[in-house]
Structures are given as structure tokens and as C-alpha cells.
Design an enzyme around this catalytic site. Sequence first.
Site, PDB file in Angstrom:
ATOM      1  N   SER A 127       0.802  -1.286  -0.114  1.00 44.44           N
ATOM      2  CA  SER A 127       0.063  -0.022  -0.092  1.00 44.44           C
ATOM      3  C   SER A 127       0.865   1.208  -0.102  1.00 44.44           C
ATOM      4  O   SER A 127       1.968   1.263   0.623  1.00 44.44           O
ATOM      5  CB  SER A 127      -0.842   0.019   1.090  1.00 44.44           C
ATOM      6  OG  SER A 127      -1.929   1.174   1.214  1.00 44.44           O
ATOM      7  N   LYS A 197      -3.910  -7.459   3.297  1.00 46.83           N
ATOM      8  CA  LYS A 197      -4.328  -6.322   2.436  1.00 46.83           C
ATOM      9  C   LYS A 197      -5.552  -6.192   1.642  1.00 46.83           C
ATOM     10  O   LYS A 197      -6.036  -5.245   1.484  1.00 46.83           O
ATOM     11  CB  LYS A 197      -2.947  -6.414   1.341  1.00 46.83           C
ATOM     12  CG  LYS A 197      -3.191  -5.403  -0.080  1.00 46.83           C
ATOM     13  CD  LYS A 197      -2.919  -4.110   0.687  1.00 46.83           C
ATOM     14  CE  LYS A 197      -2.612  -3.032  -0.391  1.00 46.83           C
ATOM     15  NZ  LYS A 197      -3.385  -2.763  -1.432  1.00 46.83           N
ATOM     16  N   GLU A 204     -10.814   0.488   3.180  1.00 45.57           N
ATOM     17  CA  GLU A 204     -10.762   1.496   2.144  1.00 45.57           C
ATOM     18  C   GLU A 204     -11.808   2.010   1.624  1.00 45.57           C
ATOM     19  O   GLU A 204     -12.359   3.087   1.475  1.00 45.57           O
ATOM     20  CB  GLU A 204      -9.670   1.305   1.332  1.00 45.57           C
ATOM     21  CG  GLU A 204      -9.142   2.374   0.444  1.00 45.57           C
ATOM     22  CD  GLU A 204      -7.875   2.007  -0.665  1.00 45.57           C
ATOM     23  OE1 GLU A 204      -8.375   1.832  -1.727  1.00 45.57           O
ATOM     24  OE2 GLU A 204      -7.088   1.629  -0.209  1.00 45.57           O
ATOM     25  N   TYR A 205     -12.480   0.830   1.165  1.00 43.14           N
ATOM     26  CA  TYR A 205     -13.761   1.082   0.190  1.00 43.14           C
ATOM     27  C   TYR A 205     -14.859   1.843   1.180  1.00 43.14           C
ATOM     28  O   TYR A 205     -15.595   2.726   0.941  1.00 43.14           O
ATOM     29  CB  TYR A 205     -14.306  -0.281  -0.234  1.00 43.14           C
ATOM     30  CG  TYR A 205     -13.896  -0.733  -1.601  1.00 43.14           C
ATOM     31  CD1 TYR A 205     -12.708  -0.341  -1.816  1.00 43.14           C
ATOM     32  CD2 TYR A 205     -14.596  -1.351  -2.199  1.00 43.14           C
ATOM     33  CE1 TYR A 205     -11.918  -1.412  -3.051  1.00 43.14           C
ATOM     34  CE2 TYR A 205     -14.090  -2.108  -3.559  1.00 43.14           C
ATOM     35  CZ  TYR A 205     -12.722  -1.830  -3.976  1.00 43.14           C
ATOM     36  OH  TYR A 205     -12.486  -2.603  -4.831  1.00 43.14           O
TER      37      TYR A 205
END
EC number: 1.1.1.343
Length: 332
Positions: A127, A197, A204-205
Amino acid sequence: MRIGIIGLGRMGGNIAVRLTRHGHDVVVHDRTSEVTTSVVGRCEAGRATPADTLADMAKLLEGDEHRVVWVMLPAGAITEDCVQQLGGLLGRGDIIIDGGNTYYKDDVRRSAELAEKGISYVDVGTSGGVWGLERGYCMMFGGTKETAEYIDPILSALAPGIGDVPRTPGRDEAGHDPRAEQGYLHCGPAGSGHFVKMVHNGIEYGMMQAFAEGFDIMKSKNSPILAEKDRFELNMGDIAEVWRRGSVVSSWLLDLTAEALTRSETLNEFSGEVADSGEGRWTIEAAIEEDVPAPVMTAALFTRFRSRSGNNFAEKILSAQRFGFGGHVEKK
């Protein structure tokens, strides 16, 4: 230390450059020779060697105690084919690293297949996007303890380090991996890095969607469907900026949102059609397998599906964020 890097796109190229800045040597390959030449030119002088083919790379790495090759390609068939080819070119004691966004169950399978040839496999969830060259990359990886120790100089060079992030109280107590606060972590056996991950991207979404919906609500407070006395004309860029200053929701995603809204209040340069790269779907599949409710992530994923059939401001916020942290462009 020397390492081969295959795939020199937005992240792969910067990974090569960052490693040479930290004193490592790289052998680099991209299917587009011009890209390879460009990356070699960006690396520290004398530390990057181009490879025309995968076989050429394997040959150039001969003489190393363990040949190490980092694959940085899109998840799916292209990565699968590359790993299979490397499995035929490398040998006992060598190491293949997949730094892309491969489905973790594919990692488990590949690791077992390569182990039969004596080749070690490491999955690295990476990331940091286009900012990783300067900021460093947050990495979650899976593989054997011995392999993790061998490639530690590579990972520590790529990681951001502790920087100015305050230490979490209690980190010095037994049982905590000191690498975590340096920005990289050995999560467990093969597959565990990409699994962690994958969930990171699912989170994150959800975070992105919450920002998108919030800004959409504020923008729509001036909607003609409301009585004129009930309307507010709010400045989205200024609101994003003030939230950056000490609010509970301050974050890098908010920083990127503020930058986008300062450039353009309407975000008309974005269509609002938001892609999903697979990790969100895999996260929901894992939640279903584990009987874990994940309504926020599921709704965020489904909203991306909806965005492709009708555009609104919330999806433009998502597109702006994706462009900001990863350089992702909308599909035309």
C-alpha cells in the site's frame, strides 16, 4: 542486496528507484522496453541493470546466494503466467515475491507448487500507491520465517519507517513485532499478507464511501428539491480543509479529497463511474465464508456497481480519491 523487479508501472518503477536510493541493486524488466529504459535512468547511477526477458533476468541474477525476483503486475492471468515462467527459470533456494493484489488463495496454491521445486514464495500486500517513492510503502507479507529474514533488507528499505507517527502505548511489551511500527509486517504463512491487504482495501472502500456520501449530502443541501428557505450553499473545498485541522475524521483520504475539491468544486473532470479492482469482492466473499457481517463494505462495493449505470457527485468524490492516492484513471 540485489533483486529483480518485473513490471515497472506506477508502483513497480518507483519501488526500483527507492531501492537503489537505499543502496540496493536492481535488475529490471517491463514488457515495454522504453519503460525499462526510463526506470533505469531514474535509478541511482550504476545500480540498475535492464533485462530484455525473464530468462535474461534469471541469468543476470546468477551468482547471488538466493536469486530474488519481485513481480509487480496486475492480479490475474498476467501475474499467474509470470510466476509460472519464473518457476521454470529459477531453482532451489531462490525466492519469488508477488507484490501485487493477488487473491490470497492463489498464493497458497502457488507457494505449495513452488515449494516442490525448492523455490520460496512471498506474498506482499503493498500500500502506498504513487506516493510510495517518497513516503515509503506499507507492506503486509506472508511466507516462511527464514525467507522473511532473508528479504528483510529489501522490505525495510521500502517501508516508511516510524517517522513522525506517535508510538502506540504498550508497543514495547512482549509479543509485538517491532517491524509493524516501521510500516511492514510478517503476517504469517503464504497467503496471509495478501489476505490482510485484501481486508485493508475493503476497509478503504468503506471509508471512501462514507466521505463520498457525506459530501454528497452537503452538496445536495442546495438542491432545488428543497424549499429555498431550507437550502445552504456550502463550500465543499473549505469544509474538507477545516475537517483536516484536528477533526476526528482527519486522514490521508480527507487530504486527497480536500486537494480535489480545492481544484474543482464540481469535480466535472470525473465521470463518477468507479471501478473495483477485486479486493472488495474478495473481502465480502471472506466475510460470507466466515459468517461475519460486513454491511458497510458490502454497501460500498455495491455502490461502485451502481456508479457505472448512473453518475452522481458521490461517485465523483470516489474517483477523485482513487486518482489522488493511486493515480487510477477512469475507464473510458
